[in-house]
Design a protein around this motif. Structure first.
Motif, PDB file in Angstrom:
ATOM      1  N   GLN A 134       0.818  -1.209   0.000  1.00 21.56           N
ATOM      2  CA  GLN A 134       0.000   0.000   0.000  1.00 21.56           C
ATOM      3  C   GLN A 134       0.859   1.270   0.000  1.00 21.56           C
ATOM      4  O   GLN A 134       0.469   2.288  -0.570  1.00 21.56           O
ATOM      5  CB  GLN A 134      -0.909   0.011   1.235  1.00 21.56           C
ATOM      6  CG  GLN A 134      -1.872  -1.164   1.308  1.00 21.56           C
ATOM      7  CD  GLN A 134      -2.734  -1.119   2.545  1.00 21.56           C
ATOM      8  OE1 GLN A 134      -3.541  -0.202   2.723  1.00 21.56           O
ATOM      9  NE2 GLN A 134      -2.582  -2.109   3.422  1.00 21.56           N
ATOM     10  N   ARG A 137       2.011   2.723  -3.406  1.00 17.83           N
ATOM     11  CA  ARG A 137       0.912   3.316  -4.169  1.00 17.83           C
ATOM     12  C   ARG A 137       0.571   4.707  -3.637  1.00 17.83           C
ATOM     13  O   ARG A 137       0.297   5.631  -4.406  1.00 17.83           O
ATOM     14  CB  ARG A 137      -0.328   2.405  -4.120  1.00 17.83           C
ATOM     15  CG  ARG A 137      -0.104   1.035  -4.724  1.00 17.83           C
ATOM     16  CD  ARG A 137      -1.417   0.362  -5.086  1.00 17.83           C
ATOM     17  NE  ARG A 137      -2.274   0.125  -3.932  1.00 17.83           N
ATOM     18  CZ  ARG A 137      -2.290  -0.987  -3.219  1.00 17.83           C
ATOM     19  NH1 ARG A 137      -1.442  -1.975  -3.510  1.00 17.83           N
ATOM     20  NH2 ARG A 137      -3.144  -1.144  -2.219  1.00 17.83           N
ATOM     21  N   GLU A 205      -0.751   4.523 -12.576  1.00 22.92           N
ATOM     22  CA  GLU A 205      -1.970   4.841 -11.824  1.00 22.92           C
ATOM     23  C   GLU A 205      -3.186   4.177 -12.453  1.00 22.92           C
ATOM     24  O   GLU A 205      -4.088   3.716 -11.747  1.00 22.92           O
ATOM     25  CB  GLU A 205      -2.158   6.352 -11.758  1.00 22.92           C
ATOM     26  CG  GLU A 205      -1.170   7.046 -10.826  1.00 22.92           C
ATOM     27  CD  GLU A 205      -1.320   8.550 -10.837  1.00 22.92           C
ATOM     28  OE1 GLU A 205      -0.790   9.192  -9.918  1.00 22.92           O
ATOM     29  OE2 GLU A 205      -1.961   9.083 -11.763  1.00 22.92           O
ATOM     30  N   ILE A 208      -3.126   0.616 -11.428  1.00 23.23           N
ATOM     31  CA  ILE A 208      -3.551   0.500 -10.028  1.00 23.23           C
ATOM     32  C   ILE A 208      -5.070   0.586  -9.929  1.00 23.23           C
ATOM     33  O   ILE A 208      -5.716  -0.213  -9.227  1.00 23.23           O
ATOM     34  CB  ILE A 208      -2.901   1.611  -9.171  1.00 23.23           C
ATOM     35  CG1 ILE A 208      -1.386   1.365  -9.054  1.00 23.23           C
ATOM     36  CG2 ILE A 208      -3.534   1.668  -7.786  1.00 23.23           C
ATOM     37  CD1 ILE A 208      -0.654   2.500  -8.360  1.00 23.23           C
ATOM     38  N   ALA A 216      -4.238   5.897  -7.419  1.00 25.62           N
ATOM     39  CA  ALA A 216      -3.283   6.283  -6.384  1.00 25.62           C
ATOM     40  C   ALA A 216      -3.530   7.722  -5.987  1.00 25.62           C
ATOM     41  O   ALA A 216      -3.846   8.575  -6.826  1.00 25.62           O
ATOM     42  CB  ALA A 216      -1.854   6.125  -6.907  1.00 25.62           C
TER      43      ALA A 216
END
Length: 217
Positions: A134, A137, A205, A208, A216
């Motif tokens: 985590q 990110r 991003e 993600i 993010a």
């Protein structure tokens, strides 16, 4: 501007990219290590790291370059210009990365760590399986911003003879008595390099968001 001059600029661009990547390859993990020391509040080491971070962040990069290249040899550590430039960039960016990582660690939800501890996880295992996935990110945006700043700061190493983009443009301008074209070309190259970094951030991003269902921060 001739093709030979443009090739000189491209060579300088290659040097800039190589120096930046080398500095980041050392500075980013070093910054994380420093942040972990501060996060864990290790006695003595915590204060030493805090002092190092404060001193380097307050020191102009140009001054730091000169210190590494001219002062360290008096202490028995003599470096050629390129290694000295890499060491300077790495040690300069590490404190900024440290603060980015530390902010992410400080704001990490404590309940997740408490839950991991209740499940019998060691602190190392909890960091590897819960915090780290985590943390990167959350820190992605600030880290990329620091990368762009480091890239734009590389002209400072020209003072010790490293020929990066700006130094190459300066040499071309001095040789042709027409500095405008090479410096315009250098500006375009810097802009393209930064654009590549920013685009890479957006791609990451997007990946993600696709995998975890959110972008993010």
């Amino acid at each position: 501007m001739t093709w030979a001059a443009f090739e000189t600029l491209l060579t300088g661009a290659g040097t800039t990219v190589a120096l930046s990547l080398a500095g980041l390859a050392i500075g980013v993990p070093l910054g994380l290590a420093l942040a972990l020391i501060r996060w864990a509040r290790i006695p003595v080491a915590d204060q030493l790291v805090a002092t190092y971070v404060s001193l380097v962040r307050a020191t102009p990069l140009l001054t730091f370059v000169l210190f590494v290249f001219f002062v360290l040899p008096t202490m028995g550590l003599e470096l050629d210009p390129v290694p000295a430039a890499i060491v300077t960039l790495a040690l300069n960016t590490a404190p900024f990365n440290c603060e980015i990582w530390r902010a992410g660690l400080t704001n990490f939800p404590r309940d997740q760590l408490e839950a991991a501890e209740a499940c019998g996880m060691t602190r190392t295992l909890a960091f590897r399986r819960i915090v780290a996935p985590q943390l990167w990110r959350v820190c992605l945006g600030p880290l990329v911003s620091e990368m762009t700043i480091l890239l734009k700061a590389t002209p400072a190493v020209a003072v010790i003879g490293v020929v990066e983009i700006t130094r190459a443009a300066s040499r071309i301008g001095a040789a042709t008595y027409d500095p405008l074209p090479p410096f315009l070309a250098a500006t375009v190259i810097y802009t393209l390099l930064i654009a590549v970094i920013v685009q890479a951030q957006r791609v990451i991003e997007a990946l993600i968001a696709r995998r975890y269902g959110y972008a993010a921060p």
